[in-house]
Write an enzyme that holds these catalytic residues in place. Structure first.
Site, mmCIF file in Angstrom:
data_model
loop_
_atom_site.group_PDB
_atom_site.id
_atom_site.type_symbol
_atom_site.label_atom_id
_atom_site.label_comp_id
_atom_site.label_asym_id
_atom_site.label_seq_id
_atom_site.Cartn_x
_atom_site.Cartn_y
_atom_site.Cartn_z
ATOM 1 N N TYR A 1 0.974 -1.155 0.038
ATOM 2 C CA TYR A 1 0.050 -0.014 0.088
ATOM 3 C C TYR A 1 0.871 1.412 -0.019
ATOM 4 C CZ TYR A 1 -3.378 3.530 1.731
ATOM 5 O OH TYR A 1 -4.139 4.811 1.696
ATOM 6 N N LYS B 1 1.087 4.384 -3.230
ATOM 7 C CA LYS B 1 0.999 5.805 -2.831
ATOM 8 C C LYS B 1 2.417 6.856 -2.956
ATOM 9 C CE LYS B 1 -3.133 5.935 -1.683
ATOM 10 N NZ LYS B 1 -4.216 6.307 -2.836
ATOM 11 N N THR C 1 -13.527 6.267 6.088
ATOM 12 C CA THR C 1 -14.138 5.679 5.053
ATOM 13 C C THR C 1 -13.852 4.144 5.034
ATOM 14 O OG1 THR C 1 -12.105 5.613 3.548
ATOM 15 C CG2 THR C 1 -13.399 7.787 3.487
#
Length: 325
Positions: free
Chosen positions: A205, A209, A242
């Site tokens: 991850y 990014k 989220t």
């Protein structure tokens, strides 16, 4: 070796998260300035059916933009469009299917858009996933790498000529890449971008990014050198409540729920930095920035490595099968 490869990225990522939470505890969320209308401008927002992507699409439509919500959830897409139109927005919203984990799907989406003959003034590379268990796509790519980075890399390149034609001095076309503070913990494993050796979801991850920040800087340099009226910026929304956090460990997930209510940003607050990069007058003609909480910030040291930027660009072109300019 395995322990270091897995625990190292994990600890770095959670350390980044703690730093962000402390900042958010001590500082108010960014408030958008007054924005001028964007009537007639066309935008694509990936992952715009929910969360920050939806809030971004909703806000852009309220400014008068024609917003194409691109995602792989058809029913959610229909609901999102209906909700936006139900607010009496001055702009227009529509949904179009794309699966960013499939390069074939990305090409089909881009061709479908090209066939319509529309201009493109804004591309928001927002869609993403976080900390999913190890999995490979049918084309053999690691899930974080292709969804967060490589699919957007291909989409950007396939639509770049339209963005170039649509922008002009004083009214630049814009590309906004959704990065994260986790990129500070990222390491680009150029010999193993698909993380086949010592897999770590945290490392995968963070790498994806970081890739978006490297892409931002390299592409802006090329566009500026070519004299094109297109700007590219990376944004960091902070820690936002989220569905991205659904894949945390059980203990972390349990701790996240009460903490999120107090310290996390809302999706609308998280989207504000994207909208700022896309529509604020002070960002007109400004590119190559890493934006957090309404301010330009220094990104990670490795993200400024020009050699790494060029190497990632060239390798990405080879992976998706396009020529490197």
């Amino acid at each position: 070796m395995w322990l270091v490869s897995v625990l190292g990225p994990l600890l770095k990522l959670y350390f980044c998260g703690i730093r962000v939470l402390i900042y958010q505890m001590l500082n108010k969320s960014f408030t958008l300035p007054a924005l001028t209308k964007q009537n007639g401008r066309v935008a694509i927002v990936t992952g715009g059916t929910r969360g920050m992507g939806y809030e971004t699409a909703r806000h852009l439509a309220s400014l008068g933009m024609h917003v194409i919500i691109a995602g792989n959830e058809r029913e959610e897409g229909k609901v999102a469009v209906k909700k936006i139109h139900g607010e009496g927005t001055s702009g227009k919203a529509e949904y179009a299917f794309v699966d960013l984990t499939s390069l074939k799907s990305v090409r089909q989406f881009a061709q479908s858009f090209r066939d319509r003959g529309l201009p493109l003034h804004l591309l928001v590379n927002n869609a993403g996933t976080m900390l999913v268990p190890e999995q490979r796509t049918e084309e053999g790519f690691e899930f974080h790498f292709v969804l967060n980075y490589l699919g957007h890399f291909l989409l950007t390149n396939l639509l770049l000529d339209i963005l170039k034609r649509s922008g002009r001095p004083g009214f630049c076309s814009k590309i906004v890449n959704m990065s994260s503070a986790t990129h500070y913990a990222g390491i680009m494993h150029m010999d193993d971008l698909n993380r086949k050796i010592c897999y770590s979801s945290h490392g995968a991850y963070a790498q994806s990014k970081l890739g978006l920040v490297l892409l931002t800087y390299y592409l802006q340099e090329q566009l500026t050198a070519g004299g094109f009226s297109v700007t590219v910026n990376a944004v960091d929304p902070g820690m936002v409540d989220t569905a991205l956090y659904d894949n945390l460990w059980s203990l972390a997930q349990a701790m996240k729920k009460p903490v999120a209510k107090i310290l996390f940003r809302t999706p609308a607050e998280g989207a504000s930095i994207t909208v700022y990069a896309a529509a604020a007058s002070e960002m007109e003609g400004v590119g190559g920035c890493y934006l957090y909480n309404g301010e330009k910030r220094e990104s990670s040291e490795s993200s400024y490595d020009a050699e790494l930027q060029a190497k990632l660009w060239k390798t990405s072109c080879e992976l998706v099968g396009i020529k490197s300019p």
